[in-house]
Scaffold this active site. Structure first.
Site, PDB file in Angstrom:
ATOM      1  N   TYR A   1      -2.475  -1.661  10.128  1.00  0.00           N
ATOM      2  CA  TYR A   1      -2.429  -1.709   8.663  1.00  0.00           C
ATOM      3  C   TYR A   1      -1.048  -1.260   8.162  1.00  0.00           C
ATOM      4  O   TYR A   1      -0.438  -1.916   7.319  1.00  0.00           O
ATOM      5  CB  TYR A   1      -3.538  -0.819   8.090  1.00  0.00           C
TER       6      TYR A   1
ATOM      7  N   SER B   1       0.874  -1.181   0.000  1.00  0.00           N
ATOM      8  CA  SER B   1       0.000   0.000   0.000  1.00  0.00           C
ATOM      9  C   SER B   1       0.902   1.220   0.000  1.00  0.00           C
ATOM     10  O   SER B   1       2.095   1.107   0.308  1.00  0.00           O
ATOM     11  CB  SER B   1      -0.856  -0.012   1.266  1.00  0.00           C
TER      12      SER B   1
END
Ligand SMILES: NC(=O)c1ccc[n+]([C@@H]2O[C@H](COP(=O)([O-])OP(=O)(O)OC[C@H]3O[C@@H](n4cnc5c(N)ncnc54)[C@H](O)[C@@H]3O)[C@@H](O)[C@H]2O)c1
Length: 282
Positions: free
Chosen positions: A153, A140
């Site tokens: 995350y 990401s």
């Protein structure tokens, strides 16, 4: 390393029932790859497989948070597909909440799905990956730029990045490529389906989800094309969209202080969310 040719090869894709994974399956089918699709969402997976047309498709319903289930599905995939040309570790989950708002179990669940499953599948399927084959691991922009409110995350995606960059160096002599993907905001279900950390109020979670969803602008089909072209060209890493490229540049220009700028932007976004919630409630 030669350009990756996907026609006629077996491609394994996790998280294929939705978003980027679903779009990757469609792009791979257009390239003539044989598809092995994994997801925990049985209905979504069946719907994706039904729309893929003539290419051979196998589906496996599996919860990638469960290490035993990952081992079992990997063994089943290897038995049926002894030669794999492409493995895409794409499945991922999000969790709302600062570090102090989530339990260690919740934190661990994000690490298990986003990072551990990636490692386990690479380990179990690597012996089946052909010479000239390729692995794509989806990280990401939060695997490059850390943000507050998403420690689990961010940790999982930095881990995917580090693992992938080291693995790329190790596998190069064996003729297997590795690409790590850093998407910016792609228009998928990732924010809407994010789990709420147990210390996060429902209204706070809903407002955060709404604001975050607004930042997800890139068409998943476009993201899938960018990712597959990078894999075909054996790129070490690929940034998908300006929402990844700008923060990446910021981290390199201001490695020690980019966080303050991101925090300021995030605070503006959060204030907007609070104002919008207040307007809605009267
Ligand atoms: N959408 C974005 O803006 C964005 C940005 C950066 C990174 N990513 C990453 O891209 C990847 C794909 O996400 P997406 O945006 O398409 O989201 P999505 O929610 O649309 O798709 C994720 C898929 O993974 C599957 N999945 C989740 N947990 C699973 C589990 N335990 N076992 C099996 N399958 C599971 C879901 O069922 C779903 O089909 C993720 O790794 C995500 O972190 C997305």
């Amino acid at each position: 390393m030669r350009r990756l040719d996907l026609a006629g090869g077996t491609a394994v894709v996790t998280g294929a029932a939705s978003g980027i994974g679903r779009a990757l399956a469609a792009s791979l089918a257009r390239r003539g790859a044989h598809l092995v699709l994994l997801d925990r969402d049985a209905d979504g997976l069946a719907a994706v497989a039904a729309r893929l047309g003539a290419v051979p498709v196998t589906t496996h319903v599996v919860d990638l948070a469960d290490a035993d289930a990952v081992a079992a599905v990997a063994a089943a995939v290897r038995e049926r597909h002894p030669r794999i040309r492409l493995l895409v570790n794409n499945a991922g989950v999000a969790l709302s909440g600062r570090f102090d708002q989530v339990t260690t179990e919740e934190f661990g669940w994000v690490m298990d799905v986003n990072f551990r499953a990636t490692v386990l599948l690479c380990h179990a399927l690597l012996p089946a990956v052909e010479r000239g084959g390729h692995i794509v691991n989806v990280s990401s922009i939060f695997g490059i730029a850390a943000v507050a409110g998403n420690t689990a995350y961010v940790a999982s995606k930095f881990a995917v990045r580090g693992f992938s960059e080291a693995l790329r160096q190790e596998l190069a002599p064996a003729g297997v490529g590795v690409t790590v993907v850093h998407p910016g905001g792609v228009n998928t279900a990732i924010a809407a389906t994010a789990r709420r950390g147990s210390g996060v109020e429902e209204a706070e979670h809903a407002a955060g989800t709404r604001e975050f969803s607004r930042l997800l602008r890139i068409d998943p089909a476009r993201a899938a094309e960018v990712i597959l072209r990078a894999a075909e060209r054996r790129r070490a890493r690929v940034l998908v969209g300006w929402s990844a490229k700008l923060p990446d540049a910021l981290t390199r220009l201001l490695p020690g202080s980019y966080g303050r700028l991101i925090e300021r932007a995030a605070r503006r976004t959060a204030d907007r969310a609070v104002r919008a919630t207040a307007r809605r409630s009267g």
